[in-house]
Scaffold this motif. Sequence first.
Motif, PDB file in Angstrom:
ATOM      1  N   TRP A   1       0.865  -1.179   0.000  1.00  0.00           N
ATOM      2  CA  TRP A   1       0.000   0.000   0.000  1.00  0.00           C
ATOM      3  C   TRP A   1       0.901   1.228   0.000  1.00  0.00           C
ATOM      4  N   GLY A   2       1.237   1.701  -1.179  1.00  0.00           N
ATOM      5  CA  GLY A   2       2.111   2.864  -1.262  1.00  0.00           C
ATOM      6  C   GLY A   2       2.344   3.270  -2.700  1.00  0.00           C
ATOM      7  N   GLU A   3       2.705   4.521  -2.901  1.00  0.00           N
ATOM      8  CA  GLU A   3       2.859   5.069  -4.235  1.00  0.00           C
ATOM      9  C   GLU A   3       4.225   4.801  -4.848  1.00  0.00           C
TER      10      GLU A   3
ATOM     11  N   PHE B   1      -2.336  -6.120  -3.343  1.00  0.00           N
ATOM     12  CA  PHE B   1      -2.071  -4.713  -3.639  1.00  0.00           C
ATOM     13  C   PHE B   1      -3.339  -3.911  -3.357  1.00  0.00           C
ATOM     14  N   ALA B   2      -3.194  -2.763  -2.686  1.00  0.00           N
ATOM     15  CA  ALA B   2      -4.367  -1.982  -2.293  1.00  0.00           C
ATOM     16  C   ALA B   2      -4.109  -0.500  -2.494  1.00  0.00           C
ATOM     17  N   ASP B   3      -5.139   0.221  -2.882  1.00  0.00           N
ATOM     18  CA  ASP B   3      -5.051   1.671  -3.023  1.00  0.00           C
ATOM     19  C   ASP B   3      -5.582   2.393  -1.790  1.00  0.00           C
ATOM     20  N   ALA B   4      -6.447   1.710  -1.028  1.00  0.00           N
ATOM     21  CA  ALA B   4      -7.131   2.374   0.085  1.00  0.00           C
ATOM     22  C   ALA B   4      -6.681   1.889   1.453  1.00  0.00           C
ATOM     23  N   GLY B   5      -5.650   1.093   1.513  1.00  0.00           N
ATOM     24  CA  GLY B   5      -5.135   0.669   2.806  1.00  0.00           C
ATOM     25  C   GLY B   5      -5.788  -0.597   3.319  1.00  0.00           C
ATOM     26  N   PRO B   6      -5.489  -0.965   4.575  1.00  0.00           N
ATOM     27  CA  PRO B   6      -6.026  -2.205   5.151  1.00  0.00           C
ATOM     28  C   PRO B   6      -7.550  -2.181   5.210  1.00  0.00           C
ATOM     29  N   VAL B   7      -8.130  -3.375   5.043  1.00  0.00           N
ATOM     30  CA  VAL B   7      -9.576  -3.536   5.121  1.00  0.00           C
ATOM     31  C   VAL B   7      -9.918  -4.221   6.441  1.00  0.00           C
ATOM     32  N   ALA B   8     -10.907  -3.697   7.133  1.00  0.00           N
ATOM     33  CA  ALA B   8     -11.302  -4.262   8.426  1.00  0.00           C
ATOM     34  C   ALA B   8     -11.659  -5.733   8.275  1.00  0.00           C
ATOM     35  N   GLY B   9     -11.157  -6.543   9.203  1.00  0.00           N
ATOM     36  CA  GLY B   9     -11.456  -7.963   9.189  1.00  0.00           C
ATOM     37  C   GLY B   9     -10.485  -8.803   8.394  1.00  0.00           C
ATOM     38  N   ILE B  10      -9.580  -8.162   7.630  1.00  0.00           N
ATOM     39  CA  ILE B  10      -8.581  -8.895   6.857  1.00  0.00           C
ATOM     40  C   ILE B  10      -7.217  -8.623   7.480  1.00  0.00           C
ATOM     41  N   ALA B  11      -6.623  -9.660   8.019  1.00  0.00           N
ATOM     42  CA  ALA B  11      -5.337  -9.501   8.706  1.00  0.00           C
ATOM     43  C   ALA B  11      -4.183  -9.753   7.751  1.00  0.00           C
TER      44      ALA B  11
ATOM     45  N   VAL C   1       4.507   0.241   3.060  1.00  0.00           N
ATOM     46  CA  VAL C   1       3.968   1.569   2.776  1.00  0.00           C
ATOM     47  C   VAL C   1       5.091   2.512   2.347  1.00  0.00           C
ATOM     48  N   SER C   2       4.695   3.681   1.895  1.00  0.00           N
ATOM     49  CA  SER C   2       5.642   4.764   1.603  1.00  0.00           C
ATOM     50  C   SER C   2       5.022   6.048   2.147  1.00  0.00           C
ATOM     51  N   SER C   3       5.231   6.285   3.438  1.00  0.00           N
ATOM     52  CA  SER C   3       4.490   7.341   4.136  1.00  0.00           C
ATOM     53  C   SER C   3       4.798   8.728   3.617  1.00  0.00           C
ATOM     54  N   ASP C   4       5.989   8.941   3.046  1.00  0.00           N
ATOM     55  CA  ASP C   4       6.310  10.294   2.571  1.00  0.00           C
ATOM     56  C   ASP C   4       5.509  10.677   1.333  1.00  0.00           C
ATOM     57  N   MET C   5       4.818   9.720   0.715  1.00  0.00           N
ATOM     58  CA  MET C   5       3.957  10.020  -0.428  1.00  0.00           C
ATOM     59  C   MET C   5       2.487   9.778  -0.088  1.00  0.00           C
TER      60      MET C   5
ATOM     61  N   VAL D   1       5.381  -3.512   9.901  1.00  0.00           N
ATOM     62  CA  VAL D   1       5.147  -2.402   8.983  1.00  0.00           C
ATOM     63  C   VAL D   1       6.491  -1.953   8.427  1.00  0.00           C
ATOM     64  N   CYS D   2       6.640  -2.036   7.107  1.00  0.00           N
ATOM     65  CA  CYS D   2       7.871  -1.601   6.440  1.00  0.00           C
ATOM     66  C   CYS D   2       7.576  -0.313   5.686  1.00  0.00           C
ATOM     67  N   ASP D   3       8.229   0.754   6.092  1.00  0.00           N
ATOM     68  CA  ASP D   3       7.994   2.087   5.524  1.00  0.00           C
ATOM     69  C   ASP D   3       9.181   2.470   4.646  1.00  0.00           C
ATOM     70  N   ILE D   4       8.957   2.547   3.336  1.00  0.00           N
ATOM     71  CA  ILE D   4      10.010   2.893   2.381  1.00  0.00           C
ATOM     72  C   ILE D   4       9.834   4.351   1.986  1.00  0.00           C
ATOM     73  N   THR D   5      10.779   5.185   2.392  1.00  0.00           N
ATOM     74  CA  THR D   5      10.705   6.615   2.109  1.00  0.00           C
ATOM     75  C   THR D   5      12.000   7.092   1.466  1.00  0.00           C
ATOM     76  N   ALA D   6      11.977   8.330   1.000  1.00  0.00           N
ATOM     77  CA  ALA D   6      13.167   8.875   0.342  1.00  0.00           C
ATOM     78  C   ALA D   6      14.294   9.109   1.336  1.00  0.00           C
ATOM     79  N   THR D   7      13.982   9.748   2.471  1.00  0.00           N
ATOM     80  CA  THR D   7      15.053  10.164   3.378  1.00  0.00           C
ATOM     81  C   THR D   7      14.781   9.844   4.836  1.00  0.00           C
ATOM     82  N   GLY D   8      13.713   9.130   5.131  1.00  0.00           N
ATOM     83  CA  GLY D   8      13.469   8.749   6.517  1.00  0.00           C
ATOM     84  C   GLY D   8      12.716   9.801   7.306  1.00  0.00           C
TER      85      GLY D   8
END
Length: 677
Positions: A10-12, A32-42, A48-52, A72-79
């Motif tokens: 879930w990330g750009e 693959f998801a555009d809207a993030g986690p869905v309730a009830g699905i673990a 993710v890529s939180s900077d985008m 949770v693995c967050d892949i960003t440009a500079t942290g």
Amino acid sequence: MLDDVRILAWGERSAVKLCATLLERAGAQICFADAGPVAGIAHDVVIVSSDMSSTKEKSVIAELKAAGNTIVCDITATGPQGSRAGGSWSDAQVQAISGLMDTTGFAHGEPVRIGVPFTDISAALYASAAIAAAIRVRRMRGIVQTIDVTLFGCAASALTTFLPAAFVRDTVGRVGNRHPACAPWNAYRTSDGWILICTSTEEQWRRIRSVARVPQLDDPRFATLRERVRHVDVLDPLIETWTTTLTTAECTRLCETIGVAAGPIVSVAGLSGEPNFRLRHGEAAERIDARGIDGDTYRQVSVFRTSRLTDRAVHAPLTANAERVFPTDAGPLAGVKVIEIGQYTTAPLVGKHLAALGARVIKIEPPDGEVARSWAPGRDGTSYFFALNNTDKETIALDLKQDRDREYLRRLLADADVLVENLRPGALAKLGFGRQSLGEINPRLIYCSISGFGIESAYPTRPAFDTVIQAMGGLMDLTRSHGMPVKLGASGADILGGQAALLAILAILAEPSRQAGNFVEISMQDVAAWGALYSSGHPEPQGLAVPCADGHIWIESDGLRDAASLAAHAKQLRCGSLTRACAIAALAEAGIRAVPVVRVPELMEDGDFLADVLSVARDASGAFWPVLKMPYRLSRTPARIRAVPGMPEVRHAIDDEGEERSGRGAIRLSGLAKLDL
């Protein structure tokens, strides 16, 4: 491997999608998801890529991290920290601000953007490896943690060839298709095209000189590697007086005969007709022939192959290491024993990361040490390049052509978990350590072989270096300066090949109940072609390196998609007469994004580099050395860099009666034979 692991991507960023496809290859179930986690699905892992991300999405990501139930693995440009934190920097912008772009291109030209999204690809590979390590920790110790991966850190980690000069306040500029520490090493004209020829040892130089039969090559200025590098502007034209008498195919065959790495420049579209690619990836080659290259073509190419170590069905008991209890903050690989046999970048990169993750890594070197130890600059007999690539390892010198030393290696392997090597295919088998023999020595061993063209190969005897693989894997075709192919300044094929091996090994180690041994095969050409095909199927927006009064800047614009329009705006604003800072400000007012192309020496004054990338480690004498942090951060079982190895030594020698005993000091075993690269 990662069977039954459920992963949400879930990330750009491209790195998010690439990471997910790599983990899918390792057996994970991907959504693959555009809207993030869905309730009830673990999910076990969310990438993710939180900077985008939007403000709302960032809030959801923060909640996921705080809950502590999901990796949770967050892949960003500079942290999350530093002066550039939170900026949604593009791959090309990260290439510019990290120094990576400064290393690519020709000496008298402008910096060149690497033609593949190298920082995204590298981040995806490191993120996949870190996720596999975190899954191992969760399965074995019940610890759930978060992971941060930065494109900036991945880019800076690729500069191990260039940073040593910066450490001593020297400057290594762009070298085109040369190598800053080896010569001859370049693209040379032939009678019908170009060929890459790469040498690194005196023996390879003697062989080239012998077959070339150019009298001027006997000049004393070329007597040593250091002198050849110093006089490379004189040396290269002399080499070319020989290569121009041959076709590219003739020169390639001759170099293969004498054991010197060489090869042609292959276009990405031409990969389907390249003999080794077609042999190893027949379906992908046929798809390219029939449909061209699209957004999914790269998925037909695997960056690693795994199989059983031997054909025999072996079910060995778990080792004691698997049952030991470690402190909660111990590294993910605590208790794992690794044997590394290799030189330069690829296998050493794997060993370095496994050691940082907590494994005990024993590096086997030739009796007079790895060749790269002597590369300048360095100190006390060890180069900075070697130090950067071999942190936290035990180093032992062995002559594997001697029975006694081979017996010692067998003892080391008997209780090892991993063997990683980047020798020429078949070299280890000739010494008595083929797959079958290794399976008999240790039925549970993970044996990882890294080579230029793979074990199943159209070129079973051809040696390979990074530059040759860049040329034959499509990377140079996509990276051009004024239309001419140029290699990545960083050792891109070596680095990506090592990262692929690291992922495969960690994915296997994530199986705590693994019984039978595994064979991992890495072809660096496979990995290079995978990256080139991804890039061709997912073209990036154009940008432009623009000269300023004090260097270059890199400019991009969503509204101006072609380089000519960007160049016109830069000319209109007279960027050439402005400093980089002033030009960036002027372009910002015009709605054009710009960043400085940072020179590698300037990183020594860059606050983000000094805080997030650079670190120090001690050698055995207590002296400090500059080293690099890992570009991934595991929150609860972090990778750690501690020590720089000294000269190779025997720490557990074997006496005349065959008994193992402890020893101290630099005791080298007999013989002068080199390992066969």
